[in-house]
Design a protein around this motif. Structure first.
Motif, mmCIF file in Angstrom:
data_model
loop_
_atom_site.group_PDB
_atom_site.id
_atom_site.type_symbol
_atom_site.label_atom_id
_atom_site.label_comp_id
_atom_site.label_asym_id
_atom_site.label_seq_id
_atom_site.Cartn_x
_atom_site.Cartn_y
_atom_site.Cartn_z
ATOM 1 N N VAL A 152 125.605 -36.699 -3.390
ATOM 2 C CA VAL A 152 125.044 -36.219 -4.653
ATOM 3 C C VAL A 152 125.064 -34.686 -4.699
ATOM 4 C CG1 VAL A 152 122.667 -36.362 -3.776
ATOM 5 C CG2 VAL A 152 123.085 -36.483 -6.235
ATOM 6 N N ARG A 153 124.979 -34.045 -3.538
ATOM 7 C CA ARG A 153 124.987 -32.582 -3.490
ATOM 8 C C ARG A 153 126.334 -32.013 -3.035
ATOM 9 N NH1 ARG A 153 120.855 -28.831 -2.869
ATOM 10 N NH2 ARG A 153 121.672 -26.768 -2.382
ATOM 11 N N TYR A 154 126.914 -32.623 -2.003
ATOM 12 C CA TYR A 154 128.074 -32.015 -1.351
ATOM 13 C C TYR A 154 129.397 -32.723 -1.664
ATOM 14 C CZ TYR A 154 124.448 -29.529 1.252
ATOM 15 O OH TYR A 154 123.372 -28.746 1.585
ATOM 16 N N THR A 233 113.302 -42.271 -12.540
ATOM 17 C CA THR A 233 113.040 -40.974 -11.899
ATOM 18 C C THR A 233 114.356 -40.331 -11.446
ATOM 19 O OG1 THR A 233 110.898 -41.776 -11.161
ATOM 20 C CG2 THR A 233 111.777 -39.858 -10.006
ATOM 21 N N VAL A 234 115.208 -41.152 -10.869
ATOM 22 C CA VAL A 234 116.511 -40.643 -10.416
ATOM 23 C C VAL A 234 117.314 -40.100 -11.595
ATOM 24 C CG1 VAL A 234 118.722 -41.265 -9.366
ATOM 25 C CG2 VAL A 234 116.587 -42.268 -8.499
ATOM 26 N N ILE A 235 117.409 -40.890 -12.629
ATOM 27 C CA ILE A 235 118.221 -40.504 -13.786
ATOM 28 C C ILE A 235 117.717 -39.178 -14.353
ATOM 29 C CG2 ILE A 235 118.834 -41.174 -16.151
ATOM 30 C CD1 ILE A 235 118.764 -44.096 -15.234
ATOM 31 N N GLN A 236 116.392 -39.077 -14.532
ATOM 32 C CA GLN A 236 115.852 -37.842 -15.108
ATOM 33 C C GLN A 236 116.078 -36.648 -14.178
ATOM 34 O OE1 GLN A 236 111.755 -38.524 -16.271
ATOM 35 N NE2 GLN A 236 112.306 -40.349 -17.446
ATOM 36 N N THR A 237 115.963 -36.885 -12.876
ATOM 37 C CA THR A 237 116.150 -35.793 -11.916
ATOM 38 C C THR A 237 117.575 -35.249 -11.981
ATOM 39 O OG1 THR A 237 114.539 -36.864 -10.481
ATOM 40 C CG2 THR A 237 115.897 -35.170 -9.476
ATOM 41 N N ILE A 238 118.535 -36.155 -12.018
ATOM 42 C CA ILE A 238 119.943 -35.735 -12.089
ATOM 43 C C ILE A 238 120.198 -35.018 -13.416
ATOM 44 C CG2 ILE A 238 122.340 -36.580 -12.161
ATOM 45 C CD1 ILE A 238 120.971 -36.779 -9.373
ATOM 46 N N GLN A 239 119.667 -35.586 -14.485
ATOM 47 C CA GLN A 239 119.919 -34.977 -15.792
ATOM 48 C C GLN A 239 119.266 -33.609 -15.933
ATOM 49 O OE1 GLN A 239 118.762 -38.103 -18.388
ATOM 50 N NE2 GLN A 239 120.703 -39.188 -18.159
ATOM 51 N N MET A 240 118.137 -33.418 -15.260
ATOM 52 C CA MET A 240 117.487 -32.102 -15.305
ATOM 53 C C MET A 240 118.237 -31.082 -14.455
ATOM 54 S SD MET A 240 114.526 -31.910 -17.012
ATOM 55 C CE MET A 240 113.580 -30.683 -16.082
ATOM 56 N N GLY A 241 119.223 -31.547 -13.701
ATOM 57 C CA GLY A 241 119.995 -30.623 -12.893
ATOM 58 C C GLY A 241 119.280 -30.167 -11.627
ATOM 59 N N VAL A 242 118.248 -30.900 -11.188
ATOM 60 C CA VAL A 242 117.615 -30.544 -9.915
ATOM 61 C C VAL A 242 118.652 -30.821 -8.821
ATOM 62 C CG1 VAL A 242 115.638 -30.895 -8.388
ATOM 63 C CG2 VAL A 242 115.385 -31.299 -10.850
ATOM 64 N N PRO A 243 119.028 -29.804 -8.039
ATOM 65 C CA PRO A 243 120.131 -29.986 -7.085
ATOM 66 C C PRO A 243 119.693 -30.728 -5.822
ATOM 67 C CG PRO A 243 119.325 -27.734 -6.979
ATOM 68 C CD PRO A 243 118.501 -28.425 -8.018
ATOM 69 N N MET A 244 119.408 -32.014 -5.977
ATOM 70 C CA MET A 244 118.965 -32.835 -4.855
ATOM 71 C C MET A 244 120.024 -32.853 -3.759
ATOM 72 S SD MET A 244 116.174 -33.817 -6.228
ATOM 73 C CE MET A 244 115.559 -35.015 -5.046
ATOM 74 N N ALA A 245 119.593 -32.772 -2.500
ATOM 75 C CA ALA A 245 120.541 -32.929 -1.397
ATOM 76 C C ALA A 245 120.691 -34.404 -1.031
ATOM 77 C CB ALA A 245 120.088 -32.126 -0.194
ATOM 78 N N ARG A 246 119.613 -35.153 -1.216
ATOM 79 C CA ARG A 246 119.656 -36.603 -1.011
ATOM 80 C C ARG A 246 118.668 -37.232 -1.973
ATOM 81 N NH1 ARG A 246 119.421 -35.920 5.564
ATOM 82 N NH2 ARG A 246 121.399 -36.946 6.021
ATOM 83 N N ILE A 247 119.029 -38.372 -2.541
ATOM 84 C CA ILE A 247 118.058 -39.130 -3.325
ATOM 85 C C ILE A 247 118.424 -40.604 -3.184
ATOM 86 C CG2 ILE A 247 119.254 -38.591 -5.508
ATOM 87 C CD1 ILE A 247 116.376 -38.686 -6.818
#
Ligand SMILES: Cc1cc2nc3c(=O)[nH]c(=O)nc-3n(C[C@H](O)[C@H](O)[C@H](O)COP(=O)(O)OP(=O)(O)OC[C@H]3O[C@@H](n4cnc5c(N)ncnc54)[C@H](O)[C@@H]3O)c2cc1C
Ligand SMILES: Cc1cc2nc3c(=O)[nH]c(=O)nc-3n(C[C@H](O)[C@H](O)[C@H](O)COP(=O)(O)OP(=O)(O)OC[C@H]3O[C@@H](n4cnc5c(N)ncnc54)[C@H](O)[C@@H]3O)c2cc1C
Lengths: 457, 457
Positions: A152-154, A233-247
């Motif tokens: 998701v990040r790299y 929660t996942v969908i909103q996090t990705i859409q908000m552009g939070v640069p998660m390293a793992r989810i």
């Protein structure tokens, strides 16, 4: 299809580095999942590229199948010797050839595992992020276009291989790509070999992109009332552009299995396991944003920690989830599924799959790299129980149909191997024929990992 | 090679959407750079995929070359009709077919330009970041694997295309990829068509990855005593992992040209132009880190600004640098070079190139997307002056040799076209033959943009 002449010639070439011993053949004929033991006729242990080329030339001369072998952790029977032949085990070709910290890349041999690589890199401030959980070889990961928790990040292996050295089906040695970060100089052969599962050539050297070890890392785990809330929660996090390293998502049956196996005491509810990479301030900001989003979705128990031990414990438990699930039904074998859908369809895909498994007679914990829209069910089957295996296959089949109907793919990261071959035509239509045309152009006699990837091969 | 039968049949199919007018043929036979006018025999303006397929089938039946045309901004004579034939102009196929904000992707037709796409996306909070300066078509950008100022952060076209619809050399229509973020389902055909310059098929539809419009954007420009200090700043910034959105180098001659053309008043010294994307706090942190690094390298005049007007003015000046350089030698034509090297070799590559140009009799401002190790010289030649053209070609040739010797590539982003074809063998060795095998497998009669990309085509 035993090919005695090829084996004779290989034996002269390799001496005791050509093995015909039954345990060795069997070790190279098994898979991590439900497939029947399918051993090769011989196992070769080359020392270098020239030897690989010589091996392939001998096999080409005798029409003998050639199958690469990295760490043997693939999940779809990728390396089964369905037509016999010679398995080329890369375990002796496991060297780091050059580390280029200024350019953030490393040149390695294919048999090196990802844990070995990261061990070597420890002092450089750099790391190789792709993490399929298993300690796979980098060559095998490249051949399957692997990804895992950090994609998701790299990105996936597709995004992290700059260049390859490949031995083709006629023994020619080619180089694809350079050490430049980008290029428009011709067809993307590097990309073509990544994910080709040993059916177009054997990878003998790789130039791999590295990343800076993040200044700060923090991890967290949180629980949800239901799958829908977790996935939302996942969908909103990705859409908000939070640069998660793992989810990562784990459903209730997975949590129960992990608690029992790893001694954790997570509440038996669906969970997300997350990690943030960045500067101190950046990580704090990401965690705060994620905390807000999950609060709105009724997530509980969120507590982020920058402590290395807590983090290691969390990811260790996650990485062992496969074995935890297996242990939850003693003696069982696993049919591991792997679909990936557009993220807007993720909740529907996971919920329908969970409901479908509930109706079945076998257990099937669900977990996945949900930031990419990718998840797995580990369908647990009693060995020799044909009815259960049929049920597992039917469940897996419906998962694929669901993924394709939602605009997704039959395999997000595990690859085609033997298990997903039946879906290639449905997923790709006429594009599957194009794959066959490419295969025949580069391997006209069909000796490279035959019986895989393309039609009638 | 005029093919009257094909043109007759196409004329029945397309009516007045098949053009034989001289101005139209000439408009589709020119390039943005120094190549000789090389018009096709006809220009077709299809409305949809079915028509493209019908066009290609007619051409295939008559052995007539087919050449795609997007916005005609490519720099290496990509679309020159070197064997005559039919130019397929995608300007009427320029629709947005669906915007999927939840999945951060968009499905479009190939003739849409990047500016038109971003205009359409304005209300969604999303944007398409790839920015080659020119208002190229997305189909053309995909065909050349374009990148530009933002690739250091958002990748190249390779990283931003999820799926394609392609019309093959026999008129078959295939789909590569899905809307899932990742997949391991077979050979990466999407990646194979990206960068194939219309030599394997015509792209008729694209699923493109989008990115969230950053919450905060800030830009800055700063000056350096010499090239070495500017490039050293870039190298350290990339190695420190500062997530630059743009980091552009312009040398002194470029600055002088830009000042004269765009009315800016930058000191006549080498400069970096940079941009940061992120949260408010993130952007401030990035700017601070960058400020420290450039301070250590003697950079001056650094002042970051979040004001939209200042930013627009800066990037407008940068985007017009090509025209500014051209205007700096009135009446000149340009030979635009494009190499990319591992970043550790960037200072050497730029400095040697600058010194080489200084020794020549023609001007050649240098500028580039240095965060990727990629830069260009705009060699300015008097039209019809054979000695100058020879000098320009010799300079360009030495740049490529330098890039290859340093482990880089002959083209970072502009592509092969006609101009870089002579370097393909040297860069790829036997891998170039493999490209030829793939070409012949997919286009056995060699009708797709013939005379390009592979040997003897
Ligand atoms: C517990 C567990 C968890 C896993 N989780 C993930 C996950 O999260 N994500 C993920 O992507 N995968 C996952 N996997 C699957 C597996 O780790 C990957 O498929 C991995 O990429 C396989 O690498 P390997 O070295 O074991 O390859 P092998 O299994 O040895 O080989 C895989 C394929 O690659 C070919 N091959 C191997 N080496 C070469 C070479 N040098 N040249 C050409 N072809 C070659 C083989 O012929 C075969 O077709 C998991 C597996 C396990 C057991
Ligand atoms: C001032 C200026 C600055 C530039 N800066 C950059 C830069 O920073 N980075 C960069 O990467 N490039 C840059 N370029 C080059 C150019 O913008 C790119 O090469 C761009 O990708 C070309 O797109 P186009 O639509 O103009 O394609 P065209 O020039 O029309 O075509 C390019 C090639 O693609 C093929 N093609 C076009 N459409 C299709 C299709 N639908 N299917 C199959 N093949 C097709 C053509 O046959 C041809 O081979 C610059 C150009 C100019 C003039």
């Amino acid at each position: 299809m035993p090919v005695p002449e090829a084996i004779d010639a290989l034996s002269s070439l390799l001496g005791d580095r050509l093995s015909l011993s039954k345990p060795d053949l069997e070790a190279h004929g098994q898979s991590e999942t439900y497939f029947t033991l399918t051993p090769p006729d011989a196992v070769a242990y080359p020392n270098d590229t020239q030897e690989v080329s010589a091996i392939v030339k001998i096999c080409a001369a005798h029409g003998c199948p050639v199958i690469g072998w990295g760490a043997g952790t693939s999940l779809e029977g990728h390396a089964l010797a369905v037509r016999g032949g010679v398995c080329v085990d890369f375990s002796r070709m496991n060297k780091v050839l050059s580390v280029n910290p200024e350019d953030m890349d490393v040149v390695i041999q294919p048999g090196l595992t990802r844990e070995e690589l990261n061990q070597e890199l420890r002092a450089t401030g750099l790391f190789f992020p792709i993490d399929p959980g298993a300690n796979a070889s980098i060559g095998g990961m490249t051949a399957t276009r692997a990804s895992g928790t950090t994609a998701v990040r790299y990105g996936t292996m597709r995004d992290n291989i700059l260049a390859l050295e490949v031995v083709l089906a006629d023994g020619r040695i080619i180089r694809t790509g350079t050490r430049a970060r980008k290029s428009s100089a011709g067809y993307d052969l590097t990309g073509l070999f990544v994910g080709s599962e040993g059916t177009l050539g054997l990878i003998t050297e790789l130039t791999v992109r590295l990343h800076g070890q993040p200044e700060a890392i923090s991890s967290a785990v949180c629980a949800f009332e239901d799958i829908g809330a977790a996935v939302e929660t996942v969908i909103q996090t990705i859409q908000m552009g939070v640069p998660m390293a793992r989810i990562e998502f784990v459903d209730t049956p997975t949590v129960a299995a992990v608690n029992a196996y790893s001694g954790t005491d997570l509440p038996e509810m669906p969970h997300l396991m997350v990690e943030f990479h960045g500067s101190d301030a950046g990580v704090a900001e990401q965690a705060e944003r994620f905390g807000e989003i999950l609060g709105e979705n009724g997530g509980t128990g969120f507590r982020w920690s920058t402590k290395a031990e807590e983090r290691t414990k969390l990811w260790d438990a996650r990485h062992k989830a496969h074995w935890a699930c297996l242990a939850s039904r003693p003696g069982a074998i696993a049919l591991v599924t792997d679909i990936c859908v557009p993220i807007s369809c993720l909740a529907q895909a996971v919920e329908e799959t969970r409901a479908d498994i509930e109706k079945a007679s076998i257990p099937g914990p669900i977990l996945g790299h949900v930031g990419d829209g990718n998840f797995h069910a580990i369908l647990l089957v009693e060995p020799g129980n044909a009815a259960e295996m049929e049920e597992a296959k039917a469940l897996s089949n419906r998962m694929v149909e669901r993924a394709l109907a939602l605009g997704g793919t039959s395999t997000g990261e595990h690859g085609v191997g033997v298990g997903k071959l039946p879906y290639m035509e449905r997923e790709h239509g006429e594009a599957w024929d194009v794959m066959g045309q490419i295969k025949r152009a580069l391997d006209p006699d069909g000796i490279m990992n035959p019986g895989k990837m393309v039609r009638g091969n």
